[in-house]
Motif scaffolding. Sequence first.
Motif, PDB file in Angstrom:
ATOM      1  N   GLU A 170       6.280   8.314  -3.329  1.00 35.59           N
ATOM      2  CA  GLU A 170       6.179   8.091  -1.883  1.00 35.59           C
ATOM      3  C   GLU A 170       4.784   8.326  -1.309  1.00 35.59           C
ATOM      4  OE1 GLU A 170       7.040  12.455  -2.351  1.00 35.59           O
ATOM      5  OE2 GLU A 170       7.762  10.616  -3.287  1.00 35.59           O
ATOM      6  N   THR A 171       4.481   7.519  -0.300  1.00 42.17           N
ATOM      7  CA  THR A 171       3.347   7.741   0.602  1.00 42.17           C
ATOM      8  C   THR A 171       3.943   7.807   1.998  1.00 42.17           C
ATOM      9  OG1 THR A 171       2.031   6.277  -0.799  1.00 42.17           O
ATOM     10  CG2 THR A 171       1.074   6.929   1.288  1.00 42.17           C
ATOM     11  N   LEU A 172       3.584   8.812   2.776  1.00 49.18           N
ATOM     12  CA  LEU A 172       4.179   8.957   4.097  1.00 49.18           C
ATOM     13  C   LEU A 172       3.193   9.606   5.058  1.00 49.18           C
ATOM     14  CD1 LEU A 172       4.829  12.221   4.108  1.00 49.18           C
ATOM     15  CD2 LEU A 172       6.869  11.514   2.864  1.00 49.18           C
ATOM     16  N   ILE A 173       3.634   9.731   6.289  1.00 51.56           N
ATOM     17  CA  ILE A 173       2.828  10.394   7.317  1.00 51.56           C
ATOM     18  C   ILE A 173       3.305  11.822   7.497  1.00 51.56           C
ATOM     19  CG2 ILE A 173       2.187  10.427   9.751  1.00 51.56           C
ATOM     20  CD1 ILE A 173       0.927   8.092   8.359  1.00 51.56           C
ATOM     21  N   ASP A 174       2.404  12.789   7.360  1.00 51.88           N
ATOM     22  CA  ASP A 174       2.667  14.170   7.738  1.00 51.88           C
ATOM     23  C   ASP A 174       2.203  14.373   9.178  1.00 51.88           C
ATOM     24  OD1 ASP A 174       3.706  15.172   5.327  1.00 51.88           O
ATOM     25  OD2 ASP A 174       1.709  15.556   4.526  1.00 51.88           O
ATOM     26  N   MET A 177      -3.780  15.540   2.032  1.00 50.99           N
ATOM     27  CA  MET A 177      -4.683  14.599   1.391  1.00 50.99           C
ATOM     28  C   MET A 177      -6.127  14.776   1.838  1.00 50.99           C
ATOM     29  SD  MET A 177      -4.336  10.437   1.316  1.00 50.99           S
ATOM     30  CE  MET A 177      -2.631  10.509   0.778  1.00 50.99           C
ATOM     31  N   THR A 178      -6.329  15.057   3.119  1.00 51.69           N
ATOM     32  CA  THR A 178      -7.685  15.122   3.659  1.00 51.69           C
ATOM     33  C   THR A 178      -8.449  16.364   3.224  1.00 51.69           C
ATOM     34  OG1 THR A 178      -6.732  16.107   5.657  1.00 51.69           O
ATOM     35  CG2 THR A 178      -7.136  13.729   5.685  1.00 51.69           C
ATOM     36  N   THR A 179      -7.770  17.323   2.582  1.00 51.29           N
ATOM     37  CA  THR A 179      -8.444  18.552   2.154  1.00 51.29           C
ATOM     38  C   THR A 179      -8.530  18.680   0.644  1.00 51.29           C
ATOM     39  OG1 THR A 179      -6.403  19.859   2.158  1.00 51.29           O
ATOM     40  CG2 THR A 179      -7.628  19.725   4.220  1.00 51.29           C
ATOM     41  N   LEU A 180      -8.156  17.641  -0.083  1.00 54.35           N
ATOM     42  CA  LEU A 180      -8.185  17.727  -1.540  1.00 54.35           C
ATOM     43  C   LEU A 180      -9.629  17.842  -2.027  1.00 54.35           C
ATOM     44  CD1 LEU A 180      -5.413  15.094  -2.209  1.00 54.35           C
ATOM     45  CD2 LEU A 180      -5.246  17.576  -2.561  1.00 54.35           C
ATOM     46  N   PRO A 181      -9.895  18.776  -2.952  1.00 51.70           N
ATOM     47  CA  PRO A 181     -11.288  19.102  -3.305  1.00 51.70           C
ATOM     48  C   PRO A 181     -11.876  18.193  -4.380  1.00 51.70           C
ATOM     49  CG  PRO A 181      -9.807  20.559  -4.469  1.00 51.70           C
ATOM     50  CD  PRO A 181      -8.937  19.695  -3.579  1.00 51.70           C
ATOM     51  N   ASP A 182     -13.197  18.109  -4.376  1.00 55.37           N
ATOM     52  CA  ASP A 182     -13.904  17.492  -5.495  1.00 55.37           C
ATOM     53  C   ASP A 182     -14.260  18.592  -6.493  1.00 55.37           C
ATOM     54  OD1 ASP A 182     -16.049  18.844  -4.344  1.00 55.37           O
ATOM     55  OD2 ASP A 182     -17.006  17.032  -3.586  1.00 55.37           O
ATOM     56  N   ARG A 183     -14.937  18.223  -7.578  1.00 56.13           N
ATOM     57  CA  ARG A 183     -15.223  19.199  -8.618  1.00 56.13           C
ATOM     58  C   ARG A 183     -16.183  20.295  -8.153  1.00 56.13           C
ATOM     59  NH1 ARG A 183     -13.367  18.311 -13.765  1.00 56.13           N
ATOM     60  NH2 ARG A 183     -12.285  16.322 -14.081  1.00 56.13           N
ATOM     61  N   ALA A 184     -17.078  19.963  -7.227  1.00 61.48           N
ATOM     62  CA  ALA A 184     -17.991  20.983  -6.699  1.00 61.48           C
ATOM     63  C   ALA A 184     -17.223  22.061  -5.967  1.00 61.48           C
ATOM     64  CB  ALA A 184     -19.038  20.330  -5.791  1.00 61.48           C
ATOM     65  N   ALA A 185     -16.235  21.673  -5.147  1.00 62.24           N
ATOM     66  CA  ALA A 185     -15.429  22.648  -4.423  1.00 62.24           C
ATOM     67  C   ALA A 185     -14.593  23.500  -5.383  1.00 62.24           C
ATOM     68  CB  ALA A 185     -14.528  21.929  -3.426  1.00 62.24           C
ATOM     69  N   ARG A 244      -1.449  12.951   9.782  1.00 60.66           N
ATOM     70  CA  ARG A 244      -2.240  13.037   8.558  1.00 60.66           C
ATOM     71  C   ARG A 244      -1.549  12.237   7.450  1.00 60.66           C
ATOM     72  NH1 ARG A 244      -5.979  17.368   8.114  1.00 60.66           N
ATOM     73  NH2 ARG A 244      -6.790  17.772  10.200  1.00 60.66           N
ATOM     74  N   PRO A 245      -2.304  11.650   6.514  1.00 62.81           N
ATOM     75  CA  PRO A 245      -1.698  10.961   5.375  1.00 62.81           C
ATOM     76  C   PRO A 245      -1.105  11.974   4.408  1.00 62.81           C
ATOM     77  CG  PRO A 245      -4.073  11.040   5.116  1.00 62.81           C
ATOM     78  CD  PRO A 245      -3.782  11.601   6.476  1.00 62.81           C
ATOM     79  N   GLY A 246       0.026  11.631   3.796  1.00 64.58           N
ATOM     80  CA  GLY A 246       0.657  12.559   2.870  1.00 64.58           C
ATOM     81  C   GLY A 246       1.613  11.870   1.918  1.00 64.58           C
ATOM     82  N   GLY A 247       2.531  12.681   1.379  1.00 65.90           N
ATOM     83  CA  GLY A 247       3.423  12.251   0.302  1.00 65.90           C
ATOM     84  C   GLY A 247       2.904  12.842  -0.994  1.00 65.90           C
ATOM     85  N   ALA A 248       3.747  13.607  -1.705  1.00 65.09           N
ATOM     86  CA  ALA A 248       3.264  14.334  -2.884  1.00 65.09           C
ATOM     87  C   ALA A 248       2.585  13.438  -3.921  1.00 65.09           C
ATOM     88  CB  ALA A 248       4.411  15.132  -3.510  1.00 65.09           C
ATOM     89  N   PRO A 249       3.204  12.321  -4.346  1.00 59.72           N
ATOM     90  CA  PRO A 249       2.510  11.492  -5.345  1.00 59.72           C
ATOM     91  C   PRO A 249       1.206  10.894  -4.807  1.00 59.72           C
ATOM     92  CG  PRO A 249       4.847  11.006  -5.316  1.00 59.72           C
ATOM     93  CD  PRO A 249       4.567  11.836  -4.109  1.00 59.72           C
ATOM     94  N   ALA A 250       1.189  10.524  -3.519  1.00 56.24           N
ATOM     95  CA  ALA A 250      -0.050  10.010  -2.931  1.00 56.24           C
ATOM     96  C   ALA A 250      -1.139  11.071  -2.981  1.00 56.24           C
ATOM     97  CB  ALA A 250       0.192   9.554  -1.494  1.00 56.24           C
ATOM     98  N   ASN A 251      -0.762  12.315  -2.675  1.00 57.88           N
ATOM     99  CA  ASN A 251      -1.734  13.403  -2.761  1.00 57.88           C
ATOM    100  C   ASN A 251      -2.252  13.588  -4.186  1.00 57.88           C
ATOM    101  OD1 ASN A 251      -1.363  13.964  -0.021  1.00 57.88           O
ATOM    102  ND2 ASN A 251       0.205  15.515  -0.418  1.00 57.88           N
ATOM    103  N   GLY A 280       2.008   2.347   8.008  1.00 57.63           N
ATOM    104  CA  GLY A 280       1.741   1.829   6.685  1.00 57.63           C
ATOM    105  C   GLY A 280       0.320   1.303   6.550  1.00 57.63           C
ATOM    106  N   ASP A 281      -0.142   0.596   7.593  1.00 59.15           N
ATOM    107  CA  ASP A 281      -1.524   0.097   7.586  1.00 59.15           C
ATOM    108  C   ASP A 281      -2.512   1.246   7.449  1.00 59.15           C
ATOM    109  OD1 ASP A 281      -0.504  -2.433   7.942  1.00 59.15           O
ATOM    110  OD2 ASP A 281      -0.934  -2.520  10.094  1.00 59.15           O
ATOM    111  N   TYR A 282      -2.265   2.311   8.204  1.00 58.03           N
ATOM    112  CA  TYR A 282      -3.143   3.485   8.158  1.00 58.03           C
ATOM    113  C   TYR A 282      -3.164   4.107   6.767  1.00 58.03           C
ATOM    114  CZ  TYR A 282      -4.258   8.468   8.796  1.00 58.03           C
ATOM    115  OH  TYR A 282      -4.763   9.739   8.666  1.00 58.03           O
ATOM    116  N   LEU A 283      -2.001   4.227   6.136  1.00 61.91           N
ATOM    117  CA  LEU A 283      -1.939   4.828   4.802  1.00 61.91           C
ATOM    118  C   LEU A 283      -2.656   3.974   3.760  1.00 61.91           C
ATOM    119  CD1 LEU A 283       1.746   6.099   4.879  1.00 61.91           C
ATOM    120  CD2 LEU A 283      -0.317   7.511   4.860  1.00 61.91           C
ATOM    121  N   LEU A 284      -2.462   2.657   3.815  1.00 62.04           N
ATOM    122  CA  LEU A 284      -3.141   1.784   2.864  1.00 62.04           C
ATOM    123  C   LEU A 284      -4.654   1.824   3.053  1.00 62.04           C
ATOM    124  CD1 LEU A 284      -0.756  -1.317   2.853  1.00 62.04           C
ATOM    125  CD2 LEU A 284      -0.887   0.530   1.176  1.00 62.04           C
TER     126      LEU A 284
END
Length: 317
Positions: A10-14, A302-310, A32-39, A63-67
Amino acid sequence: MNHEILVAGETLIDFLPEHPGPISSVGGFERRPGGAPANVAVALARLEQTPLFWSRVGEDPFGDYLLETLDEYGVPDRFLEADPDAKTSLAFVAHDEAGDRSFSFYRDRTADTRMEPGRIDDSVLATLEWVHAGGVALSSGRSREATLDLLERAADAGCTVSFDSNTRTELWPDEATLRVIVRDALASVDVLKATRGELEALGFTGDSIEDVAREALAAGPHTVLATRGGDGSLAVADDDAPWSAGAAEHSGYEADVVDTTGAGDAFVAGAIAAMRGGRSLEETLAFADAVGAAATTEPGAMTTLPDRAAVREISRR
């Protein structure tokens, strides 16, 4: 680019609350964009292991926003579907002063419950090394059959199959159905991620979290990763695992926790990235815990997921 990982679900709106407390006390929410697999898909992209992602949203503004958001994070659109006859799922989030959260879902016959079996054909599976899915897709609609079909065929194709139980009891008709369907899925799973509470909801018991995780090994997985929130994580693996059999644990990292939404999904992505890199169970837990901890320091998923530096920064704590 050759993609060796497929994430499905799933992809959904949190909708995040403007302040802690029960949803009934909150006057405003932020989209905010969400959904566990999307994250998980976005977190893998942030960790430089961009996967294919199979999901379905409504042909509507959400849906447009999530895509658009997935595209911004570099997630390929090859298996992203827009449903003209169903809406995008919504989840309203509540969290307490410690950042722990609960959800209220609006997901009745929405687009993510209408994924169709066979969308990922055998020629695609033959190119993949790893397939990951989550428990929400199993809770209702055609997506249950589609997910079970994908996991079984991925296992037959020789992919490593991982699964996040992500038990949301409010999405299931009853606990007995949850146990039967999820345990059916576990027959095709190599790596299971869950909390102790989720394992117990599936009928696994024991005096300690390690005992409960070991009982889950008998259902099919060769490895179980059990998350413990701020206390880190534990792993058990049997002799069929490609890494060392036995148990390992990690005590986690200190973090200035704002919101734990998506932390478990970040952990999953970190674990997949580490295991694919040939790391030991101990190293996998250390890296996955760092990815999960780094994801808790800002509101949202989704918006807070870190990169390798973080991740490196939080690993130094």
